[in-house]
Design a protein around this motif. Structure first.
Motif, mmCIF file in Angstrom:
data_model
loop_
_atom_site.group_PDB
_atom_site.id
_atom_site.type_symbol
_atom_site.label_atom_id
_atom_site.label_comp_id
_atom_site.label_asym_id
_atom_site.label_seq_id
_atom_site.Cartn_x
_atom_site.Cartn_y
_atom_site.Cartn_z
ATOM 1 N N SER A 287 77.671 70.985 -8.147
ATOM 2 C CA SER A 287 77.201 71.052 -9.538
ATOM 3 C C SER A 287 77.350 72.470 -10.087
ATOM 4 O O SER A 287 77.655 72.645 -11.276
ATOM 5 C CB SER A 287 75.754 70.582 -9.639
ATOM 6 N N VAL B 102 74.942 70.416 -16.454
ATOM 7 C CA VAL B 102 75.387 70.167 -15.074
ATOM 8 C C VAL B 102 74.865 71.265 -14.129
ATOM 9 O O VAL B 102 74.501 70.978 -12.988
ATOM 10 C CB VAL B 102 76.929 70.072 -15.011
ATOM 11 N N GLN C 192 72.076 72.708 -14.180
ATOM 12 C CA GLN C 192 70.665 72.492 -13.858
ATOM 13 C C GLN C 192 70.456 71.413 -12.805
ATOM 14 O O GLN C 192 69.339 71.211 -12.341
ATOM 15 C CB GLN C 192 69.883 72.152 -15.136
ATOM 16 N N TRP C 193 71.505 70.749 -12.372
ATOM 17 C CA TRP C 193 71.381 69.748 -11.322
ATOM 18 C C TRP C 193 71.193 70.381 -9.947
ATOM 19 O O TRP C 193 70.715 69.722 -9.018
ATOM 20 C CB TRP C 193 72.632 68.875 -11.268
#
Length: 108
Positions: free
Chosen positions: A36, A55, A57-58
């Motif tokens: 990610s 993305v 922050q995934w």
């Protein structure tokens, strides 16, 4: 002042989740987090800033799921249940609990 006993047990849903989660290798979550971050960097380079932030922050949730996975494998409810069932077997196998028992030498 009384002694607090931890006699609670997990429900069937929690046990089912733990059972399925424990099947996954811990590396899966690490690689998902790294993937990610790489996808986020790629999106940032392509000028898609909002998607890159989304993305990127995934990574933290993937790492937290990896920690949960490790805790389930080490301290899951199935270990606690099996510990109660096998406590007499474990105690008898311990040489400190049975001083008359001789240990066998194993040469590899």
């Amino acid at each position: 002042m009384g002694i607090i006993k931890n006699n609670h047990q997990e429900g069937p849903v929690a046990k089912a989740i733990e059972n399925q989660t424990a099947k996954l290798p811990s590396d899966v979550f690490l690689w998902a987090a790294l993937g990610s971050m790489a996808a986020s960097a790629t999106l940032k380079c392509l000028g898609k800033d909002k998607n890159a932030l989304f993305v990127g922050q995934w990574a933290a949730p993937f790492l937290l799921l990896g920690i949960y996975n490790k805790i389930v494998k080490v301290e899951g409810s199935d270990k606690r249940d099996s510990k109660n069932e096998n406590s007499s077997v474990i105690a008898n196998d311990n040489p400190l609990n049975n001083p008359g028992r001789q240990e066998k030498d194993i040469t590899v």
